[in-house]
Motif scaffolding. Sequence first.
Motif, mmCIF file in Angstrom:
data_model
loop_
_atom_site.group_PDB
_atom_site.id
_atom_site.type_symbol
_atom_site.label_atom_id
_atom_site.label_comp_id
_atom_site.label_asym_id
_atom_site.label_seq_id
_atom_site.Cartn_x
_atom_site.Cartn_y
_atom_site.Cartn_z
ATOM 1 N N CYS A 1 -7.281 -8.023 -1.095
ATOM 2 C CA CYS A 1 -7.270 -6.660 -0.546
ATOM 3 C C CYS A 1 -8.654 -6.123 -0.234
ATOM 4 N N PHE B 1 -3.884 -1.571 3.347
ATOM 5 C CA PHE B 1 -5.299 -1.879 3.198
ATOM 6 C C PHE B 1 -6.016 -1.891 4.549
ATOM 7 N N GLY C 1 0.575 -5.119 2.237
ATOM 8 C CA GLY C 1 -0.677 -5.497 2.878
ATOM 9 C C GLY C 1 -1.196 -4.546 3.934
ATOM 10 N N GLY D 1 -5.795 -7.381 2.672
ATOM 11 C CA GLY D 1 -4.526 -7.834 2.105
ATOM 12 C C GLY D 1 -3.783 -8.901 2.883
ATOM 13 N N VAL E 1 -1.769 -10.679 -2.227
ATOM 14 C CA VAL E 1 -2.219 -9.553 -1.388
ATOM 15 C C VAL E 1 -3.300 -8.768 -2.123
ATOM 16 N N GLU E 2 -3.083 -8.508 -3.415
ATOM 17 C CA GLU E 2 -4.072 -7.766 -4.209
ATOM 18 C C GLU E 2 -5.376 -8.547 -4.320
#
Length: 271
Positions: A199, A41, A38, A151, A195-196
């Motif tokens: 993001c 980002f 995370g 993230g 997280v993606e």
Amino acid sequence: MASLLESGWQYLITHFSDFQLACLGSFFLHESVFFLSGLPFIWLERAGWMSNYKIQAKNNSPAAQEKCIVRLLLYHFGVNLPVMIFSYPVFSYMGMRSSLPLPSWKTVLTQIIFYFILEDFIFYWGHRILHTKWLYKHVHSVHHEYATPFGLTSEYAHPAEILFLGFATIFGPAITGPHLITLWLWMVLRVLETVEAHCGYHFPWSLSNFLPLYGGADFHDYHHRLLYTKSGNYSSTFTYMDWIFGTDVGYRKLKALKSTQIEDSSELKNN
């Protein structure tokens, strides 16, 4: 590879108890994967790199990012860790083990697929409930403080929401009693996915470009941009629940409109 993995696992179960591995080991693994995946980002946003892949033009202030990190540490140590400790007897009772032999890849794959399907179903309905007026105002609005997600905002939420939606993640493993290594793999995959999804970037290599029904950042970013009563896109990992119940109509219309605009622009250039 398998023998190397078993040797490494043998070292862990020889030097640490089941309780230490299942609770403290899981917590350490979660924190490591979460912050390592995370934090980059935040750096990308501050540096302005890859801004052409950023979904929203707006950036979060350093103060807002730092506030998120501080709150996350409080929530993780004050909520997540105690939950891992107090849920250990349940997982243990249901048959979770850490001993050798390790489960076959077929067993691991079957359980992981089941967890994803079950989690998507429970999360979808839990998330929709959190978007009712009272619960949104008093609970879920904390997560939506960041209309431009990054993230780490994936786990920025009210403690009640952490417990409520966290149930969706742990329910599958809790009722199947998997091997600890399966539980760890499931946890890593869920952390990386969420997280993606938060993001704030949609890359050419994003999974949603290749994996059917996978939501990803573009899908979930839409959810954060709109008012709570009109957002839709409530799904967790895969989007089939939104498709079935029609809660992604606005998003699909927007995507179709953008696609048409791109095609029109290309035709004008060619002419």
